[in-house]
Design a protein around this motif. Structure first.
Motif, PDB file in Angstrom:
ATOM      1  N   ARG A   1      -5.697   5.583  -4.027  1.00 20.43           N
ATOM      2  CA  ARG A   1      -6.578   4.965  -3.028  1.00 20.43           C
ATOM      3  C   ARG A   1      -5.774   4.340  -1.896  1.00 20.43           C
ATOM      4  O   ARG A   1      -6.173   4.397  -0.726  1.00 20.43           O
ATOM      5  CB  ARG A   1      -7.464   3.918  -3.705  1.00 20.43           C
ATOM      6  CG  ARG A   1      -8.553   4.507  -4.587  1.00 20.43           C
ATOM      7  CD  ARG A   1      -9.544   3.444  -5.053  1.00 20.43           C
ATOM      8  NE  ARG A   1      -8.933   2.557  -6.040  1.00 20.43           N
ATOM      9  CZ  ARG A   1      -8.899   2.820  -7.342  1.00 20.43           C
ATOM     10  NH1 ARG A   1      -9.418   3.951  -7.799  1.00 20.43           N
ATOM     11  NH2 ARG A   1      -8.362   1.959  -8.185  1.00 20.43           N
ATOM     12  N   LEU A   2      -4.643   3.754  -2.235  1.00 22.61           N
ATOM     13  CA  LEU A   2      -3.787   3.148  -1.218  1.00 22.61           C
ATOM     14  C   LEU A   2      -3.241   4.197  -0.263  1.00 22.61           C
ATOM     15  O   LEU A   2      -3.259   4.032   0.960  1.00 22.61           O
ATOM     16  CB  LEU A   2      -2.643   2.394  -1.905  1.00 22.61           C
ATOM     17  CG  LEU A   2      -1.553   1.779  -1.022  1.00 22.61           C
ATOM     18  CD1 LEU A   2      -2.161   0.787  -0.029  1.00 22.61           C
ATOM     19  CD2 LEU A   2      -0.506   1.094  -1.879  1.00 22.61           C
ATOM     20  N   VAL A   3      -2.755   5.292  -0.809  1.00 25.93           N
ATOM     21  CA  VAL A   3      -2.198   6.372   0.011  1.00 25.93           C
ATOM     22  C   VAL A   3      -3.262   6.963   0.939  1.00 25.93           C
ATOM     23  O   VAL A   3      -3.025   7.183   2.133  1.00 25.93           O
ATOM     24  CB  VAL A   3      -1.599   7.475  -0.893  1.00 25.93           C
ATOM     25  CG1 VAL A   3      -1.282   8.725  -0.083  1.00 25.93           C
ATOM     26  CG2 VAL A   3      -0.337   6.974  -1.585  1.00 25.93           C
ATOM     27  N   VAL A   4      -4.445   7.206   0.392  1.00 26.25           N
ATOM     28  CA  VAL A   4      -5.531   7.777   1.195  1.00 26.25           C
ATOM     29  C   VAL A   4      -5.932   6.816   2.309  1.00 26.25           C
ATOM     30  O   VAL A   4      -6.161   7.232   3.460  1.00 26.25           O
ATOM     31  CB  VAL A   4      -6.740   8.107   0.297  1.00 26.25           C
ATOM     32  CG1 VAL A   4      -7.952   8.486   1.151  1.00 26.25           C
ATOM     33  CG2 VAL A   4      -6.394   9.239  -0.656  1.00 26.25           C
ATOM     34  N   SER A   5      -6.001   5.533   1.997  1.00 21.95           N
ATOM     35  CA  SER A   5      -6.367   4.535   3.011  1.00 21.95           C
ATOM     36  C   SER A   5      -5.348   4.490   4.139  1.00 21.95           C
ATOM     37  O   SER A   5      -5.715   4.394   5.318  1.00 21.95           O
ATOM     38  CB  SER A   5      -6.493   3.146   2.360  1.00 21.95           C
ATOM     39  OG  SER A   5      -7.552   3.104   1.444  1.00 21.95           O
ATOM     40  N   LEU A   6      -4.073   4.550   3.799  1.00 21.48           N
ATOM     41  CA  LEU A   6      -3.039   4.520   4.832  1.00 21.48           C
ATOM     42  C   LEU A   6      -3.086   5.771   5.696  1.00 21.48           C
ATOM     43  O   LEU A   6      -2.925   5.704   6.920  1.00 21.48           O
ATOM     44  CB  LEU A   6      -1.666   4.370   4.178  1.00 21.48           C
ATOM     45  CG  LEU A   6      -1.353   2.995   3.588  1.00 21.48           C
ATOM     46  CD1 LEU A   6      -0.059   3.041   2.776  1.00 21.48           C
ATOM     47  CD2 LEU A   6      -1.239   1.939   4.686  1.00 21.48           C
ATOM     48  N   CYS A   7      -3.320   6.908   5.072  1.00 16.18           N
ATOM     49  CA  CYS A   7      -3.373   8.162   5.826  1.00 16.18           C
ATOM     50  C   CYS A   7      -4.591   8.232   6.742  1.00 16.18           C
ATOM     51  O   CYS A   7      -4.608   9.016   7.701  1.00 16.18           O
ATOM     52  CB  CYS A   7      -3.374   9.351   4.870  1.00 16.18           C
ATOM     53  SG  CYS A   7      -1.789   9.652   4.061  1.00 16.18           S
TER      54      CYS A   7
END
Length: 210
Positions: free
Chosen positions: A38-44
């Motif tokens: 979820r963190l990676v997707v949010s940053l992207c």
């Protein structure tokens, strides 16, 4: 380094992957899971408020309290709140929030991250927090130090950082390194590395001073 990037930089990264026929988010989702996914997707998603207005005292205290209530002051951790704040607020806003957070937890946001998260998620939140509080040059200095300290050297991390920063901000990173560790980056490399590898790294560093 993925975590200290701004939203425009994330857009450039995603464009580079698209040019080479790879869907960045899809590829990362396939390699991650849970809170970290979820963190990676949010940053992207590149929704960080880079040009947003400063939060001011009231807004910073309110958001700082929200983080405290979502972590240190409850059983378990509300990762959604941390995700929204860390991934959507500009680094200038995060700096205000993290300073205000000291009103609720004397150990500061870095201590909370250590207490509430683990693994890659902890490392990512920590990198974002250091970038906001000290600047990303300080984060790169820390990563260079961790690559060389102790027994053995993380050559992949060391070389990647030295090469990637050599055309951008390696001189400033070296200054932050000396401030944090009371030893110059050049001296640390000279002590820890040997042979042609050392010569190549020192050439990159000294070339940045020209």
């Amino acid at each position: 380094m993925f975590w200290p990037n701004t939203s425009p930089e994330f857009n450039l990264i995603e464009h580079f992957w698209d040019v080479h026929g790879v869907e960045l988010v899809e590829d990362l989702v396939n390699d991650t899971s849970g809170d970290f996914e979820r963190l990676v997707v949010s940053l992207c998603a590149a929704r960080r408020d880079e040009d947003g207005e400063p939060f001011g005292i009231s807004g910073s205290l309110s958001t700082g309290q929200m983080l405290y209530e979502s972590g240190e002051n409850k059983m378990g951790t509300d990762d959604v709140t941390f995700n929204q704040v860390f991934c959507r607020r500009g680094f200038h806003q995060l700096r205000e929030i993290f300073r205000a957070y000291l009103e609720y937890h004397r150990g500061g946001i870095l201590d909370t991250i250590e207490n509430e998260f683990s693994g890659c998620t902890r490392d990512a939140y920590r990198a974002i927090a250091i970038t906001a509080l000290e600047g990303r040059e300080a984060l790169f200095a820390e990563k260079l130090h961790s690559a060389m300290k102790g027994l053995g050297t993380n050559d992949d991390q060391l070389l990647r950082l030295m090469v990637s920063r050599s055309r951008q901000d390696l001189l400033t990173v070296a200054e932050r390194f000396e401030q944090k560790y009371e030893q110059t980056l050049e001296a640390f490399i000279d002590d820890d590395i040997s042979g042609d590898y050392k010569l190549a790294l020192l050439t990159l560093l000294r070339g940045n001073n020209d």
